[in-house]
Structure formats: C-alpha cells, structure tokens
Design an enzyme around this catalytic site. Structure first.
Site, PDB file in Angstrom:
ATOM      1  N   ASP A  98      20.783 -11.265  -1.810  1.00 63.56           N
ATOM      2  CA  ASP A  98      20.436 -10.249  -0.822  1.00 63.56           C
ATOM      3  C   ASP A  98      19.513 -10.943   0.170  1.00 63.56           C
ATOM      4  OD1 ASP A  98      19.567  -7.863   0.420  1.00 63.56           O
ATOM      5  OD2 ASP A  98      19.603  -6.775  -1.476  1.00 63.56           O
ATOM      6  N   ASP A 199      20.821  -7.428   4.564  1.00 63.52           N
ATOM      7  CA  ASP A 199      19.979  -6.247   4.693  1.00 63.52           C
ATOM      8  C   ASP A 199      19.863  -5.792   6.153  1.00 63.52           C
ATOM      9  OD1 ASP A 199      17.900  -4.501   3.334  1.00 63.52           O
ATOM     10  OD2 ASP A 199      16.667  -5.393   4.915  1.00 63.52           O
ATOM     11  N   GLU A 250      24.717  -4.298   5.274  1.00 60.06           N
ATOM     12  CA  GLU A 250      24.171  -2.946   5.158  1.00 60.06           C
ATOM     13  C   GLU A 250      24.062  -2.389   6.577  1.00 60.06           C
ATOM     14  OE1 GLU A 250      20.301  -0.581   3.437  1.00 60.06           O
ATOM     15  OE2 GLU A 250      20.077  -2.310   4.756  1.00 60.06           O
ATOM     16  N   HIS A 314      19.587   1.124  -5.092  1.00 62.62           N
ATOM     17  CA  HIS A 314      18.138   1.175  -5.315  1.00 62.62           C
ATOM     18  C   HIS A 314      17.416   2.030  -4.276  1.00 62.62           C
ATOM     19  CE1 HIS A 314      18.959  -1.756  -2.289  1.00 62.62           C
ATOM     20  NE2 HIS A 314      17.680  -1.767  -1.937  1.00 62.62           N
ATOM     21  N   ASP A 315      18.104   2.478  -3.237  1.00 64.75           N
ATOM     22  CA  ASP A 315      17.475   3.330  -2.216  1.00 64.75           C
ATOM     23  C   ASP A 315      17.903   4.785  -2.337  1.00 64.75           C
ATOM     24  OD1 ASP A 315      16.235   1.154  -0.913  1.00 64.75           O
ATOM     25  OD2 ASP A 315      17.989   0.800   0.352  1.00 64.75           O
TER      26      ASP A 315
END
Ligand code: NOJ
Length: 558
Positions: A98, A199, A250, A314-315
């Site tokens: 990531d 990201d 993302e 995770h968000d």
C-alpha cells in the site's frame, strides 16, 4: 477481454496492526503475518494486500509516512519484510503493498525542509499559499478537519492537507517530486513485490487556482482535477509497465465514466480501482440502488477495464453488520454477501475477519476509539455544543475503528491476538466468533469462502463472464447471470439468486429460463435442492438464501 493473472486473483487484506502480534507489544506485526500465512493460503486467497508499514509517527495508522525506505518499529524490520515476501511467494501467493503518494507525514525530512524557509529548495514540494484576509486561502475542508489548510507561523503561509494536519499534501506539479516518488516505487518493486494499492490516488492533481466553494461539506473538490491522468500515464510509462504487477487505485468520487479513465486498458494507467459509490454513498443496504450501481459499472467497463468488489475494509465498518444481518442471520447473510461479491464482475477483496463473519464493534466511550478521524469529528461536534453521548452514538456505526478491532483467532484472552495489551479493544463476541471455531465447523462462513474461491479457480465464467441482472427493481431479490462463450470453456451460463431479506421470497423466472434445467453448485443452506427441473416457474428463496446454479439448455442473452 484478454486474460491475465491479476484479473483472476482473490485478494486478502491484512490490516497488520490488528492481525497477529508475535512480540507482545499489543500491535500485530510482519512476523505475525508470516505465522498466519498457512491460514490465508488455506482460505485460497492468492494475493495479500498489507496496509502501510513504512516508518511513520503513526498519527493515521501508517498513512503518514516519514521514511518510504524504512519499516515502522511496531511492524518489525526490513529483514522481517524480506522474509514475509519470500514466505508469501514460496507458497505461490503474491504480495501487494500500500503506497501513499498524495501526502507524507509532517515529520518527513522533505516537509521539515520545505517548512524551514520560503526559499528552501524543497519549499515547492508541498502546497503553500498566502493567507487570504488574514485567514486560510479557501474554505476547503479536509477529510479529518474543518479546514484543509494549516498555518505555519515560521514562514507565515498555509500548507494544504487533504487529511490530518500531520499529513501535508505533496505538490505533484513539481517533476522532482514525481521522480522521487517513482524511485520509491521502483525500490519496492525491485524487491519483487507483485502489486500496489495506491492510496488516495484521485487527489494527486490540484486545481490551477484554489477558490472558495459553495458547499465546503461536500469534499469532492479535493479529487479528480485536470492533470491527474497525465500523472498516472507518466507513472505507468516510467514505472508500472516495467513490472508484472497488479495496480489498484483508491479513487474517491468517481463515476463509471470517470472511473473508466483510470482503468481503460488502452489508456495505460491502472489495472483496477476502488470506487466508493457503495461504501461512501450507500449508508445502509439498498438493493435497487446497489443493482443500479453494478449495472452502470458493468456496462461502462465491459471489454475495457476491470472493476473491484468489496463491501468493507479498514476504513468502512464490517459488511455483515452494515449490509447484512449480524443477528439471527449472521452466518447466512455473511455467506450471501460473499457469494455476491465473488460472482459479480471484478476482483474480490476479503478484509481480514470477513471470512469468519466478524461483526462491527462499538465501543462505549470515546476514549476507547483510536482513529484520528473519529476523535477529530467527535471533538468538532462536541465543540459546537452538542451532547457528547449523542455525538458518540451518531458516530459509532460508521467509525473506522469498528472494523479495526483485532482479528479473532480463538476464545482465549484478547481473542488470541496478543499476549500483551491490545492497542485497541477486541470485540467481546470473540468467544463465539473466531477462527478456531470456524475451522472446526464444516458449515462455517470460512468453509463457504473456501468453496467460492475454489470455484473461481476452476471456472473462468466467474471472472470473464458477461453480467446480466434479470431481477429488475425487486427490492429484496437479486438474480443475475454470468455467461461465457469461448473456445476453452464452450458455452457456460451461471445463475446467481440472492434473497436479501428476513422473509421467504419468490422470484418468477423469465420465460427464456423456463426451458432450462439448473444444477446447484453452491448454497448457504444445507438442504437446497441439488437440481431445479425444467419448467419450474419460480425460485423460492428462504431468508438470506443464496444459490449459485449452472444453467443447462438454452438461455437467450438479453
Ligand atoms: C485512505 C486510507 O485507506 C485511509 O485509512 C487513510 O486515512 C487515508 N487514505 C489517508 O491516507
């Protein structure tokens, strides 16, 4: 569309700090991932995406990087990383890192230099602007704060931060910045990693002129500015095309039309993306809306680019809690969502714990929450004079921490995650929901995921088949087909039928299916009939029943 390994992969997301702790410091670590690789392999996943573990002050759980070439102490060492990569690949799996290219930590030496004086050579590496009328340059909000601008008294200017104050945005217009970041990418790719999750990639380009907006709350102005796709094409030319990797961006606030710009194979930018038309814009389950989203994306990307399928990470809180039913139908609905995600067009992602049906946690006090977004929002709202309990209650359901609680390995203390003090509290339901229990149970959610992934490895229709929704606007039942005609597979048609409700529902089969017999391949009820004979008029689906059939005989393509 041509075939490629990365279109066929199943990605398992490891949020390492909550995965498995081997040194009792309360944080998961890279060695913890290594210890659990056999588990991930037994699930069938073929690629592992690990959230950022670079050196970082860790204000935003690793998304604030202070050294792209070093490993965060909590996670381990570079030797641990090298071993992780080796052990992943030795098992025939792939590793995705990531990478955060939109911003660094304010502790990164580049930013320290940049902020030191107006004429520092790195000043232009970040985005500095003069005050306007004694205040911030614009009324922009950041994701985590009321203002996207932070005043720096030392040089009398503001810098832009789309996320936390401690995460200043890099200036992508500056070619030195871009070259330096490509160097970072090459460093990790040359180590042999197999993929990159990029990201906040929609934020790289900034507007020519920063100006006030009418609705500062609607922060889509942070994203998708002109110039972005030139950067991505340059990144592809300079870096990606030299490696055989999967790249996933993302990409906030994209539509199928703007999303296609990222993933259209002819444009040579990214392989696939995470769009957020579901997770950011559909707070609760809304089947007609979900169908519309799927239809639009399938149509836009057909033959041109690859989508991604996920309902949590995770968000975003856990899918069985948000979009399924984490009470009486937890197991059934977790399996239904799994069957859906793995049979819709696109690469499926499994967020750790999803495969055992972990549920979203709610902590009873703000002190138990660690997430910077949650804490900042709470402080902002309480600061306006709102009742603290009410604020807490309103933020709990979608808090990012609700999917960050530790992985539930067994029924022992702290769910077997750590022998120390966990950095964040475990979900109290770990005695019932845990990996050990799942592995003992042939009907577990875990076993269902295994079956799904096995099917994916055997049947290209799941990956390359055309998608057709045949259930219209039905509020509760979702029925669609995947069809593939080619020399290798011949003619294959699958039908997926999902009852997303607590009541039994009937679904009248369209005429063209009445002549077809259907063989069951997978269901989340043990006693679903193995065959549906010809001339069956309707499907009868029990609460949260999810069935996958092979259609035999003719099916007219719509
Ligand atoms: C998206 C990441 O998934 C999230 O966790 C992070 O806070 C922001 N980007 C900022 O890097």
């Amino acid at each position: 569309m041509h075939r490629a390994w990365w279109k066929e992969t199943v990605v398992y997301q490891v949020y390492w700090r909550s995965f498995y702790d081997t040194n009792a410091d309360g944080y998961g670590d890279l060695n913890g991932i290594v210890e659990k690789l056999d588990y991930i392999q037994s699930l069938g996943a073929t690629m592992i995406w690990v959230n950022p573990f670079y050196a970082s002050p860790d204000k935003d759980n690793g998304y604030d990087i202070s050294d792209y070439y070093a490993i965060m102490d909590k996670a381990g060492s570079m030797a641990d990383f090298d071993r992780l990569l080796e052990e992943v690949q030795r098992r025939g799996m792939k590793l995705m890192m990531d990478v955060v290219l939109n911003h660094t930590s304010d502790a990164h030496p580049w930013f320290r230099e940049s902020r030191s004086s107006r004429d520092n050579p790195k000043r232009d590496w970040y985005i500095w602007r003069d005050p306007v009328n004694g205040g911030p340059p614009t009324n922009w909000r950041s994701y985590f704060n009321p203002s996207a601008w932070q005043f720096d008294p030392q040089t009398g200017q503001y810098y832009l931060h789309s996320f936390a104050i401690e995460q200043p945005d890099l200036n992508w217009r500056n070619p030195e910045v871009r070259q330096e970041l490509y160097r970072v990418l090459r460093f990790w790719l040359d180590k042999g990693i197999d993929g990159l999750r990029l990201d906040a990639i929609a934020l790289l380009a900034k507007p020519d002129v920063f100006a006030d907006v009418e609705q500062p709350e609607d922060i889509r102005y942070l994203t998708n500015h002109p110039g972005l796709h030139e950067y991505l094409q340059e990144m592809h030319r300079e870096v990606f095309r030299h490696y055989d990797i999967l790249t996933v961006g993302e990409a906030a606030f994209v539509t199928p039309q703007t999303g296609l710009l990222y993933v259209d194979e002819r444009r040579r930018e990214l392989n696939t993306l995470f769009h957020f038309e579901v997770l950011d814009e559909m707070p609760e389950w809304d089947l007609p809306r979900f169908k519309r989203i799927q239809r639009k994306w399938a149509e836009a990307l057909k033959g041109r680019g690859t989508n991604s399928q996920f309902l949590n990470n995770h968000d975003h809180t856990r899918q069985v809690t948000r979009y399924g039913n984490d009470g009486a139908y937890r197991v059934q609905s977790a399996k239904l969502l799994a069957l859906m995600l793995h049979t819709l067009p696109g690469i499926p992602y499994i967020y750790q714990g999803e495969e055992i049906g972990m549920t979203g946690v709610r902590y009873d006090s703000i002190a138990a929450y660690q997430d910077i977004a949650m804490r900042n929002k709470y402080a902002e709202e309480v600061g306006k004079g709102r009742d603290p309990n009410e604020v807490l209650r309103s933020l709990q359901p979608l808090s990012r921490d609700s999917s960050r609680s530790p992985m539930q390995w067994n029924a022992q203390e702290h769910a077997g995650f750590t022998t120390g003090d966990p950095w964040i509290r475990v979900n109290p339901n770990y005695r019932e929901i845990n990996v050990e229990a799942a592995l003992r149970d042939e009907e577990s959610v875990f076993a269902f995921y295994q079956a799904l992934i096995r099917l994916r490895k055997q049947h290209p229709v799941m990956i390359y088949g055309d998608y057709t929704d045949i259930s219209g606007d039905d509020q509760h039942v979702y029925v669609y087909t995947r069809e593939l005609r080619d020399s290798e597979s011949g003619e294959v048609r699958w039908l997926i039928a999902l009852n997303h409700s607590e009541q039994q529902r009937d679904f009248a089969l369209p005429d063209e299916l009445l002549q077809a017999g259907m063989k069951l391949l997978l269901s989340n009820y043990t006693d679903t009939a193995q065959e549906l004979p010809q001339h069956v008029q309707k499907l009868q689906l029990r609460p949260y029943e999810a069935c996958l059939y092979v259609v035999e005989g003719r099916l007219r393509t719509q």
